[in-house]
Design an enzyme around this catalytic site. Structure first.
Site, PDB file in Angstrom:
ATOM      1  N   TYR A   1       0.853  -1.179   0.000  1.00 38.31           N
ATOM      2  CA  TYR A   1       0.000   0.000   0.000  1.00 38.31           C
ATOM      3  C   TYR A   1       0.894   1.236   0.000  1.00 38.31           C
ATOM      4  O   TYR A   1       1.487   1.611   0.993  1.00 38.31           O
ATOM      5  CB  TYR A   1      -0.901   0.028   1.232  1.00 38.31           C
ATOM      6  CG  TYR A   1      -1.897  -1.101   1.338  1.00 38.31           C
ATOM      7  CD1 TYR A   1      -2.119  -1.990   0.286  1.00 38.31           C
ATOM      8  CD2 TYR A   1      -2.636  -1.296   2.499  1.00 38.31           C
ATOM      9  CE1 TYR A   1      -3.036  -3.019   0.396  1.00 38.31           C
ATOM     10  CE2 TYR A   1      -3.559  -2.319   2.618  1.00 38.31           C
ATOM     11  CZ  TYR A   1      -3.751  -3.184   1.568  1.00 38.31           C
ATOM     12  OH  TYR A   1      -4.661  -4.210   1.691  1.00 38.31           O
TER      13      TYR A   1
ATOM     14  N   HIS B   1       0.526 -11.974   1.007  1.00 34.31           N
ATOM     15  CA  HIS B   1      -0.446 -11.109   0.332  1.00 34.31           C
ATOM     16  C   HIS B   1      -1.104 -11.818  -0.849  1.00 34.31           C
ATOM     17  O   HIS B   1      -2.317 -11.702  -1.063  1.00 34.31           O
ATOM     18  CB  HIS B   1       0.258  -9.827  -0.128  1.00 34.31           C
ATOM     19  CG  HIS B   1      -0.671  -8.688  -0.365  1.00 34.31           C
ATOM     20  ND1 HIS B   1      -0.264  -7.377  -0.351  1.00 34.31           N
ATOM     21  CD2 HIS B   1      -2.000  -8.631  -0.610  1.00 34.31           C
ATOM     22  CE1 HIS B   1      -1.288  -6.577  -0.597  1.00 34.31           C
ATOM     23  NE2 HIS B   1      -2.355  -7.317  -0.759  1.00 34.31           N
TER      24      HIS B   1
ATOM     25  N   PRO C   1     -15.176  -5.078   1.892  1.00 33.72           N
ATOM     26  CA  PRO C   1     -16.460  -5.502   2.450  1.00 33.72           C
ATOM     27  C   PRO C   1     -17.647  -4.680   1.974  1.00 33.72           C
ATOM     28  O   PRO C   1     -18.796  -5.137   2.064  1.00 33.72           O
ATOM     29  CB  PRO C   1     -16.255  -5.338   3.959  1.00 33.72           C
ATOM     30  CG  PRO C   1     -15.211  -4.275   4.082  1.00 33.72           C
ATOM     31  CD  PRO C   1     -14.288  -4.498   2.916  1.00 33.72           C
ATOM     32  N   LEU C   2     -17.394  -3.475   1.481  1.00 30.86           N
ATOM     33  CA  LEU C   2     -18.467  -2.636   0.938  1.00 30.86           C
ATOM     34  C   LEU C   2     -18.349  -2.491  -0.571  1.00 30.86           C
ATOM     35  O   LEU C   2     -18.915  -1.577  -1.164  1.00 30.86           O
ATOM     36  CB  LEU C   2     -18.444  -1.261   1.615  1.00 30.86           C
ATOM     37  CG  LEU C   2     -18.696  -1.291   3.128  1.00 30.86           C
ATOM     38  CD1 LEU C   2     -18.575   0.109   3.715  1.00 30.86           C
ATOM     39  CD2 LEU C   2     -20.059  -1.887   3.444  1.00 30.86           C
TER      40      LEU C   2
ATOM     41  N   GLY D   1     -17.100   0.834  -1.935  1.00 29.79           N
ATOM     42  CA  GLY D   1     -18.021   1.940  -1.747  1.00 29.79           C
ATOM     43  C   GLY D   1     -19.344   1.801  -2.453  1.00 29.79           C
ATOM     44  O   GLY D   1     -20.201   2.687  -2.351  1.00 29.79           O
TER      45      GLY D   1
END
Length: 251
Positions: free
Chosen positions: A64, A131, A209-210, A213
């Site tokens: 990241y 990862h 998880p969303l 967005g």
């Protein structure tokens, strides 16, 4: 620190942590590349997550930024509260913005773990995920390297990310799998690894998880938390206001 753990509690890597964690992929620049435009706000998000909202599970990766999210965590939260779990990942390289390549050569994994230790300012990584499983190197060699680093005291617990059941089973011949991090949300609700992890008592950490967005936080996070008690989602955000909304969605 808030007395109420958002979403309840789950034991991951030997610590009882909030089931709602915080992912840090959004605390980077465009294309998950470089520093965020507003480092002060990124630092505020991390500090409020832990010290205001009671989140005790921070999820990151050396990829990241690359490297910048781990550095921000150190700036914002070091020295870390003893109840805080900082989970990172190694085994992915970033040649350019929006470009991700698995790289699991044992020598590289060793270098990557040492670098994460330095950036996070710790002597041992609480939880270190592979990862991605690099397809050109035997899985046994990749997790075996992490196991060797665990025996050396540099890694506390080992996790796997984006894996199928067969890969988890193969890894279990070499390591104790402390957590599995796969994609799961209401738009992408099917993952055979979810039930396998439940049977084997392995915490399951949904990334995205969303659905980046696309899903409202109350419905999306509640659905995951109600689905099974071994689930601990790690939504990401770069906004203190959005962070509050995520936490309020699971109160």
């Amino acid at each position: 620190m808030s007395a109420t753990a958002p979403g309840g509690l789950l034991t991951i890597a030997g610590k009882q942590v909030s089931r709602l964690g915080l992912g840090t992929i959004r605390l980077t620049g465009p294309g998950t590349w470089g520093w965020p435009e507003d480092r002060a706000t990124a630092t505020q998000v991390l500090r409020e997550a832990v010290h205001v909202h009671g989140i005790t599970h921070i999820d990151t990766a050396d990829a990241y930024g690359p490297y910048t999210a781990e550095s921000l965590i150190h700036t914002a939260l070091h020295p870390y509260p003893p109840e805080l779990l900082v989970a990172t990942k190694v085994g992915m390289i970033r040649p350019a913005p929006n470009v991700w390549r698995p790289f699991g050569h044992p020598a590289y994994l060793r270098i990557a773990v040492d670098a994460s230790l330095s950036r996070l300012g710790v002597e041992q990584l609480d939880l270190c995920y592979l990862h991605r499983v690099a397809p050109d190197i035997a899985l046994e060699d990749q997790v075996g390297t992490l196991r060797a680093l665990q025996l050396e005291g540099k890694i506390g617990h080992i996790g796997l990310s984006k894996v199928g059941v067969d890969q988890i089973r193969a890894a279990e011949k070499e390591i104790t799998v402390a957590a599995v991090q796969n994609c799961l949300n209401r738009d992408e609700p099917s993952d055979p690894a979810l039930d396998y992890c439940a049977r084997m008592d392995i915490p399951y950490v949904p990334y995205r998880p969303l659905n980046a967005g696309a899903l409202p936080a109350p419905a999306g996070l509640a659905w995951l938390l109600d689905l099974a008690p071994h689930i601990a989602p790690v939504p990401g955000t770069s906004s203190p206001g959005h962070l509050r909304a995520l936490v309020n969605a699971v109160r």
